[in-house]
Design an enzyme around this catalytic site. Structure first.
Site: not given
Lengths: 668, 305
Positions: A418, A462, A478
């Site tokens: 991520c 994250h 995202d």
């Protein structure tokens, strides 16, 4: 009692087991067990040589009491004590402080046990055991530690009981010490709740501040993918009402605006009492139990609302604690996930969010120039679709990147986690002249079916991006959700390619282990909420709800005194009731004695019935016959079993219908 | 059980031993409980007279052994003598072969001689020349002892003191009793003219009766609490032994029998306790025997169950 040793000079040098091996050996074994249990939990915190020395001393003691040998001479033990002190000074650098203190205490316990000769020594041993059990909480305040300390206290209390009653059996001792502990419990509660608390716990200075686990205030490729391999608990959140749906579970941590070509960092800015946006939309209230991570940021569900006592907010909506989170903390927050935040963002913030290093990553810059569209929205769309179309892989084991990390990731490796996606996306957006920033934090969380709390682990860490649109403010983007949509919907374990190693607990075959852990964490969360995080702030709140002024020591101590007195009275009443309700004969006798006690003729607790009768008859000649009859009858019924039921009834009747003649003042 | 005979016995004994009814009763209880009695006091307080009286009134075969520092064990137990006629050794029994023995000033003899008697007391038999001979039916030793601080004494060690069930002190008589004593005849002469008040068989029956008295569980609880208190108290170096506990109960039974009851009350235990515990306990502070006050305080601290 151990004083027999003094009584017989030939065995006075030690606890010779020859003359009465049973009770003495039993007690020595108890003492040994209590001492071992008091020292054992400290082993992880003590230097290994201290633990070894303690073990050797305990074994020595066990051996000597098993063989019935005398205590070793003082001249032998004194150098050991001195050596241990010097060793502690050398290996820990000081003699004062938490760990050196505990180390010395542990060694002293072993030595004192070894040289114990008489009752006084054993009392000291018992006291040292209690100290060490207490010292356990310096390092560990978890529920298992408390349970362990309680168990050790049970045994220690048992050895103390054996001092008073050497013939009591093991079960009797355990029962008695359990009863004593249970009786102490209400007093403990009173003191726990009411006793004034220090601002921070005495043991609030952590030794292990270096081993930071959790998000840090900077991010470079690899930081988060290393973190998610850890299965450690980050925090738990309990919602007052329903939980937000999984796509809205973004827990905001450090917001990283500054980029130097490789590492993202936080940007400074003013601290505010409440975040600068207008709350709107659905509101969630929740309580977070945060594990210590030794930094100041607090995870908060987007977007946090203020003001909250003890919590401040940065201009980019991070919640920040006033002091580093060095011990487990609990605080209440609320969130507005659908609010529009940052609609009128300050120009300097926007300027910071567009800034890129002057050099580096030329291909990415070129790509951004190509993807740039007339409106910001279209630009974001085109960047995202470029990322989805170009076959990126979501993996926990990304290959190493070279100097131009963004270029290398976007055009060479195309494998990342991520932080790679979020970083690359923000770079592209900035290169396309859009204000954007990286937000790190936690995403998702598992619902603990036992207590309904949301549990977030380091594996839920994250990173995502935020882009600013004029008129709408900051919008969360995202990129990971596009590359690996399952990551957001169903968590890490379902989104990685097959064959990648997962943290143990996330593996599907350990379902039962996870259930067990759920149960345990539910209990631990309750414990943390009720006990560990009960600090001076919560104490103040609690006392205020009872109308007690926490700032007034006389009132607080008065309340402690009153509560303790009430408890004592309750115990006294209970003991009396228990004593008196045993059988009708005893009850009648108690009534009789109580009645005469009101006339100033109380029965001494050790006074026999006939003696009492004689005394009563002498004091009240007018009633002598009746009083003597009752006392004699009671003595016969009580001490000449079996007592006929009719006789008992007769006695009860005569007690209840006893008419004492009016006392005439006696001449003389 | 003939209560009237006990009353008669007490009445006659009270005529001879003036103003010492309690001590007399304790001595009798000790006898009924098959224990041995230790009387400790300065000379001239009637120790010997008490022993004489009991022997006379109970019709017991009486022997007095005056302990001195040169007394030998054989002087007590007896000795084997060679008989020229039959050319064999014949055992000539010593004074210990009697039913009531007065061991006068026992602490003046050497420990070796003391222990010869004390062994006989415990075993109720004598072993001499490899031959074991039982001692006669009721066997009761009354030992008198001068306070151990006097010159030329070998104080009895605790283990030997434990052989005596009760220890009493006679003390000086009160004013009225002393006056009567001074006005009256010589006690010995009075005793000469008195016959036995009880047959030996009656005494044995009473001893058996004392053993069958009813003891309630509550009373056992009390005795246990009392013994536990002596063991737990920091005042004493050591508590009462199990043997002392059994003795306490036996003596309390005998006392209850003398009171004319068929069951034992805490009061009985309380009357016996000071005389049973004093010579068995030592104060932790100075190693001396506890005073009556110490024991009274201990009794007060133990509640009736």
């Amino acid at each position: 009692m151990s004083a027999t040793a003094r009584h017989r000079p030939e065995s006075s040098s030690g606890h010779a087991a020859a003359d009465e091996p049973g009770p003495r050996r039993g007690r020595n074994a108890w003492l040994l067990a209590a001492a071992a249990l008091s020292i054992a939990p400290h082993v992880t915190n003590l230097p290994p040589w201290v633990s070894a020395l303690c073990a050797a001393l305990l074994i020595w003691y066990g051996w000597r009491s098993w063989r019935g040998q005398a205590a070793p001479a003082r001249w032998l033990l004194a150098p050991i004590a001195l050596g241990a002190a010097i060793g502690v000074r050398l290996s820990l650098g000081q003699l004062l402080g938490k760990t050196p203190g505990l180390a010395l205490l542990a060694v002293l316990l072993g030595l004192k046990l070894l040289e114990s000769r008489n009752m006084r020594d054993i009392r000291v041993v018992v006291l040292l055991c209690f100290f060490l059990q207490f010292g356990l909480f310096f390092n560990n305040q978890s529920l298992p530690a408390a349970a362990f300390a309680l168990f050790a206290a049970l045994l220690t209390l048992g050895s103390q009981i054996s001092l008073a009653d050497p013939i009591a059996g093991a079960r009797e001792r355990l029962r008695l010490s359990a009863v004593l502990l249970v009786q102490g419990l209400p007093f403990m509660l009173v003191f726990f709740i009411l006793f004034p608390r220090a601002i921070s716990p005495l043991w609030g200075i952590p030794n292990d501040a270096l081993s930071i686990s959790g998000l840090s205030d900077s991010m470079s490729p690899g930081t988060i993918s290393e973190l998610v391999l850890s299965d450690e608990l980050a925090f738990t959140a309990e919602f007052d009402g329903p939980r937000p749906p999984p796509p809205e579970r973004y827990w905001r941590g450090p917001v990283l605006t500054a980029f130097d070509g490789r590492t993202w960092r936080m940007a400074g800015g003013p601290m505010l009492d409440r975040p600068a946006y207008t709350p709107s939309g659905r509101r969630y209230d929740y309580r977070i139990m945060l594990e210590p991570h030794h930094q100041r940021w607090l995870p908060a569900l987007d977007y946090p609302a203020g003001p909250v006592r003890g919590v401040r907010f940065t201009h980019d909506f991070q919640a920040v604690s006033r002091a580093p989170v060095d011990h487990r903390m609990q605080f209440r927050l609320s969130a507005f996930p659908r609010a529009e935040a940052g609609g009128d963002e300050a120009p300097w913030t926007l300027e910071q969010s567009r800034r890129l290093p002057a050099h580096g990553n030329p291909r990415a810059r070129g790509l951004a120039a190509r993807l740039k569209a007339p409106t910001p929205g279209q630009t974001v769309e085109r960047i995202l679709s470029w990322l989805t179309e170009n076959d990126f892989t979501y993996t926990l084991q990304p290959p190493l990147l070279d100097e131009n990390s963004i270029d290398f990731f976007l055009f060479n490796t195309r494998m990342g986690f991520c932080e790679h996606f979020a970083g690359a996306f923000v770079f592209l957006a900035r290169a396309a002249d859009l204000p954007a920033r990286v937000v790190t934090g936690y995403q998702g969380g598992r619902v603990n079916p036992v207590n309904g709390a949301l549990t977030l682990r380091q594996s839920d860490a994250h990173a995502w991006a935020e882009v600013w649109f004029s008129g709408r403010g900051w919008i969360r983007v995202d990129p990971t959700a596009l590359i690996a949509p399952l990551r957001i919907e169903r968590g890490l374990e379902n989104s990685l390619p097959a064959g990648e190693s997962l943290p143990l607990m996330l593996r599907p075959q350990y379902q039962w282990l996870r259930q067990l852990r759920d149960r345990w964490e539910a209990v631990a969360t309750t414990w943390n909420r009720l006990v560990i995080t009960y600090d001076n702030r919560r104490q103040r709140d609690l006392l205020e709800t009872f109308g007690l002024d926490p700032a007034s020591p006389p009132r607080v101590f008065g309340a402690i005194g009153i509560a303790s007195a009430l408890l004592l009275a309750a115990f006294y009443y209970w003991a009396r009731r228990r004593r008196n309700t045993v059988d009708p004969l005893d009850r009648a006798w108690a009534r009789f004695s109580a009645r005469l006690a009101r006339r100033g003729l109380a029965r001494a607790p050790s006074e026999g019935p006939l003696d009492y009768g004689r005394r009563l008859a002498a004091a009240r000649p007018a009633d002598a016959a009746a009083l003597t009859a009752i006392c004699t009858s009671y003595a016969r019924l009580r001490y000449r079993p079996p007592a006929p039921h009719r006789e008992i009834c007769k006695l009860i009747h005569s007690v209840d219908h006893l008419i004492l003649k009016e006392e005439t003042p006696r001449p003389r | 059980m003939p209560p009237s005979s006990i009353a008669r016995l007490m009445a006659i004994a009270g005529e001879i031993i003036l103003g010492k009814e309690h001590e007399l009763r304790l001595a009798l209880a000790c006898l009924l409980a098959r224990g041995h009695l230790l009387i400790e006091d300065v000379p001239g307080t009637g120790k010997t007279t008490l022993a004489h009286t009991l022997a006379r009134l109970l019709g017991l075969q009486f022997q007095r052994i005056q302990f001195t520092s040169d007394l030998l064990p054989a002087d007590i137990i007896g000795v084997s003598v060679f008989e020229r006629d039959s050319a064999t050794f014949r055992f000539r029994p010593g004074p210990v072969f009697a039913q009531l023995i007065l061991a006068d000033e026992i602490n003046r003899a050497t420990p070796k001689t003391q222990s010869a008697l004390l062994e006989a007391m415990e075993e109720r038999q004598i072993t001499a020349d490899g031959q074991t001979m039982p001692l006669p039916g009721p066997f009761f030793v009354i030992a008198t002892q001068n306070p151990s601080s006097q010159v030329g004494t070998f104080p009895l060690p605790e283990s030997q003191l434990d052989r005596f069930l009760l220890r009493i002190r006679l003390g000086y008589p009160d004013r009225a009793a002393e006056r009567k004593l001074l006005q009256g005849q010589d006690r010995r002469e009075l005793l000469e003219r008195t016959g036995p008040a009880l047959a030996v068989s009656d005494l044995l029956a009473l001893q058996d009766a004392a053993r069958t008295l009813i003891v309630a569980d509550r009373l056992i609880d009390y005795v246990q609490a009392l013994i536990a208190a002596t063991r737990q108290s920091a005042k004493f170096t050591a508590g009462l032994s199990p043997r002392a506990g059994m003795g306490l109960l036996a003596a309390a039974r005998a006392w209850a029998l003398l009171e004319g009851r068929d069951h034992v009350l805490p009061e009985d235990v309380q009357r016996i306790f000071p005389h049973l515990a004093a010579h068995r306990l030592r104060l932790a502070d100075d190693g001396r025997m506890p005073t009556p006050d110490d024991l009274a305080r201990l009794l007060q601290s133990v509640w009736l169950p």
